[in-house]
Design a protein around this motif. Structure first.
Motif, PDB file in Angstrom:
ATOM      1  N   LEU A  44      -6.886 -12.086 -12.409  1.00 37.36           N
ATOM      2  CA  LEU A  44      -6.728 -11.028 -13.555  1.00 37.36           C
ATOM      3  C   LEU A  44      -7.068  -9.748 -12.655  1.00 37.36           C
ATOM      4  N   ALA A  45      -8.027  -9.415 -11.827  1.00 40.38           N
ATOM      5  CA  ALA A  45      -8.459  -8.400 -11.585  1.00 40.38           C
ATOM      6  C   ALA A  45      -7.456  -7.951 -10.302  1.00 40.38           C
ATOM      7  N   LEU A  46      -7.386  -9.043  -9.311  1.00 42.12           N
ATOM      8  CA  LEU A  46      -6.197  -8.623  -8.354  1.00 42.12           C
ATOM      9  C   LEU A  46      -4.825  -8.503  -8.790  1.00 42.12           C
ATOM     10  N   TRP A  47      -4.329  -9.453  -9.681  1.00 40.28           N
ATOM     11  CA  TRP A  47      -2.861  -9.325 -10.007  1.00 40.28           C
ATOM     12  C   TRP A  47      -2.480  -8.427 -11.087  1.00 40.28           C
ATOM     13  N   LEU A  48      -3.490  -7.981 -12.008  1.00 41.43           N
ATOM     14  CA  LEU A  48      -3.230  -7.126 -13.050  1.00 41.43           C
ATOM     15  C   LEU A  48      -3.662  -5.725 -12.936  1.00 41.43           C
ATOM     16  N   PHE A  49      -5.362  -5.804 -12.908  1.00 40.55           N
ATOM     17  CA  PHE A  49      -5.969  -4.550 -12.807  1.00 40.55           C
ATOM     18  C   PHE A  49      -5.714  -3.660 -11.882  1.00 40.55           C
ATOM     19  N   MET A  50      -5.811  -4.038 -10.562  1.00 40.12           N
ATOM     20  CA  MET A  50      -5.550  -3.162  -9.413  1.00 40.12           C
ATOM     21  C   MET A  50      -4.177  -2.763  -9.448  1.00 40.12           C
ATOM     22  N   PRO A  51      -3.132  -3.482  -9.713  1.00 37.48           N
ATOM     23  CA  PRO A  51      -1.718  -2.839  -9.745  1.00 37.48           C
ATOM     24  C   PRO A  51      -1.525  -1.784 -10.683  1.00 37.48           C
ATOM     25  N   LEU A  52      -2.217  -1.970 -11.846  1.00 34.07           N
ATOM     26  CA  LEU A  52      -1.800  -1.018 -13.064  1.00 34.07           C
ATOM     27  C   LEU A  52      -2.872   0.179 -12.596  1.00 34.07           C
ATOM     28  N   TRP A  72       1.617   6.305  -2.994  1.00 34.97           N
ATOM     29  CA  TRP A  72       1.660   5.122  -3.157  1.00 34.97           C
ATOM     30  C   TRP A  72       0.423   4.202  -2.241  1.00 34.97           C
ATOM     31  N   ILE A  73       0.432   4.844  -0.960  1.00 36.72           N
ATOM     32  CA  ILE A  73      -0.437   4.046   0.019  1.00 36.72           C
ATOM     33  C   ILE A  73      -1.728   3.838  -0.461  1.00 36.72           C
ATOM     34  N   PRO A  74      -2.663   5.075  -0.688  1.00 32.27           N
ATOM     35  CA  PRO A  74      -4.084   4.788  -0.950  1.00 32.27           C
ATOM     36  C   PRO A  74      -4.490   3.635  -1.936  1.00 32.27           C
ATOM     37  N   PRO A  75      -3.872   3.330  -2.954  1.00 37.49           N
ATOM     38  CA  PRO A  75      -4.228   2.312  -3.665  1.00 37.49           C
ATOM     39  C   PRO A  75      -4.566   0.843  -2.797  1.00 37.49           C
ATOM     40  N   MET A  76      -3.523   0.630  -2.271  1.00 38.82           N
ATOM     41  CA  MET A  76      -3.174  -0.742  -1.295  1.00 38.82           C
ATOM     42  C   MET A  76      -4.427  -0.589  -0.413  1.00 38.82           C
ATOM     43  N   ALA A  77      -4.273   0.470   0.483  1.00 38.81           N
ATOM     44  CA  ALA A  77      -5.412   0.755   1.534  1.00 38.81           C
ATOM     45  C   ALA A  77      -6.911   0.576   0.968  1.00 38.81           C
ATOM     46  N   CYS A  78      -6.918   1.291  -0.151  1.00 39.54           N
ATOM     47  CA  CYS A  78      -8.545   1.145  -0.652  1.00 39.54           C
ATOM     48  C   CYS A  78      -8.425  -0.162  -1.056  1.00 39.54           C
ATOM     49  N   LEU A  79      -7.841  -1.102  -1.779  1.00 40.65           N
ATOM     50  CA  LEU A  79      -8.060  -2.410  -1.910  1.00 40.65           C
ATOM     51  C   LEU A  79      -8.469  -3.125  -0.918  1.00 40.65           C
ATOM     52  N   TYR A  80      -7.707  -2.958   0.245  1.00 38.13           N
ATOM     53  CA  TYR A  80      -8.056  -3.539   1.587  1.00 38.13           C
ATOM     54  C   TYR A  80      -9.387  -3.354   1.966  1.00 38.13           C
ATOM     55  N   LEU A  81      -9.692  -1.820   1.742  1.00 34.84           N
ATOM     56  CA  LEU A  81     -11.070  -1.283   2.654  1.00 34.84           C
ATOM     57  C   LEU A  81     -12.183  -1.874   1.764  1.00 34.84           C
ATOM     58  N   ALA A  90     -10.079  -9.902   4.476  1.00 38.94           N
ATOM     59  CA  ALA A  90      -8.995  -9.204   3.469  1.00 38.94           C
ATOM     60  C   ALA A  90      -8.754  -9.727   2.437  1.00 38.94           C
ATOM     61  N   PRO A  91      -8.121  -9.260   1.391  1.00 41.57           N
ATOM     62  CA  PRO A  91      -7.888  -9.668   0.120  1.00 41.57           C
ATOM     63  C   PRO A  91      -6.548 -10.805   0.404  1.00 41.57           C
ATOM     64  N   PRO A  92      -6.311 -11.419  -0.606  1.00 40.52           N
ATOM     65  CA  PRO A  92      -4.982 -12.125  -0.376  1.00 40.52           C
ATOM     66  C   PRO A  92      -3.663 -11.166  -0.306  1.00 40.52           C
ATOM     67  N   ALA A  93      -2.849 -11.582   0.380  1.00 38.37           N
ATOM     68  CA  ALA A  93      -1.649 -10.552   0.715  1.00 38.37           C
ATOM     69  C   ALA A  93      -0.630 -10.329  -0.634  1.00 38.37           C
ATOM     70  N   GLY A  94      -0.830 -11.305  -1.533  1.00 42.24           N
ATOM     71  CA  GLY A  94       0.313 -11.001  -2.589  1.00 42.24           C
ATOM     72  C   GLY A  94      -0.322 -10.200  -3.569  1.00 42.24           C
ATOM     73  N   PRO A  95      -1.426  -9.888  -3.995  1.00 41.68           N
ATOM     74  CA  PRO A  95      -1.860  -8.970  -4.834  1.00 41.68           C
ATOM     75  C   PRO A  95      -1.886  -7.656  -4.244  1.00 41.68           C
ATOM     76  N   ALA A  96      -2.224  -7.621  -3.017  1.00 37.77           N
ATOM     77  CA  ALA A  96      -2.183  -6.420  -2.211  1.00 37.77           C
ATOM     78  C   ALA A  96      -0.671  -5.827  -2.052  1.00 37.77           C
ATOM     79  N   LEU A  97       0.491  -6.767  -1.819  1.00 40.94           N
ATOM     80  CA  LEU A  97       1.573  -5.994  -1.770  1.00 40.94           C
ATOM     81  C   LEU A  97       2.220  -5.853  -3.198  1.00 40.94           C
ATOM     82  N   LEU A  98       1.794  -6.679  -4.208  1.00 37.83           N
ATOM     83  CA  LEU A  98       2.091  -6.124  -5.636  1.00 37.83           C
ATOM     84  C   LEU A  98       1.608  -4.833  -6.052  1.00 37.83           C
ATOM     85  N   CYS A  99       0.243  -4.644  -5.731  1.00 37.30           N
ATOM     86  CA  CYS A  99      -0.345  -3.236  -5.810  1.00 37.30           C
ATOM     87  C   CYS A  99       0.327  -2.137  -5.113  1.00 37.30           C
ATOM     88  N   ALA A 100       0.890  -2.373  -3.874  1.00 34.93           N
ATOM     89  CA  ALA A 100       1.695  -1.470  -3.263  1.00 34.93           C
ATOM     90  C   ALA A 100       2.950  -1.172  -4.019  1.00 34.93           C
TER      91      ALA A 100
END
Length: 118
Positions: A44-52, A72-81, A90-100
């Motif tokens: 829920l945190a990776l797939w819902l909270f972070m993209p929102l 749009w770039i900093p949220p995804m980069a900050c999730l990875y960092l 690194a976090p899973p690629a799916g939630p990071a791409l959804l966040c982007a």
């Protein structure tokens, strides 16, 4: 008919970028900390909270003067960092791409909001 061109107010894009990065890092750390909890909370945190959170920070940054193509770039980069700093991988690629993608939508919505306010 004469057109009046109003000079836009001085843009504080650097301040908006710094605030966005700090907020996205905080949200990224919260989402990364959830990985230590149950798998449902982590998902829920990776797939819902972070993209929102990414969409919200991108929207607010564009409203404050940051260019929508950069917002749009900093949220995804900050999730990875944050995930890498906390767990050393690194976090899973799916939630990071959804966040982007959702952050891109938030940045576009911010640009539409700014254009309609003018």
């Amino acid at each position: 008919m004469k057109h009046k061109f109003v000079n836009p107010p001085k843009r504080f894009w650097l301040k908006a970028l710094i605030i966005q990065v700090l907020c996205a890092l905080g949200a990224g750390f919260l989402a990364s900390l959830a990985a230590g909890l149950s798998p449902v909370v982590s998902a829920l945190a990776l797939w819902l909270f972070m993209p929102l959170a990414g969409a919200l920070t991108a929207f607010q940054a564009v409203r404050r003067g940051l260019l929508n193509y950069a917002a749009w770039i900093p949220p995804m980069a900050c999730l990875y960092l944050s995930h890498y700093l906390l767990w050393h991988y690194a976090p899973p690629a799916g939630p990071a791409l959804l966040c982007a993608f959702i952050s891109l939508v938030g940045a576009a919505a911010g640009e539409v909001y700014v254009q309609q306010k003018r």
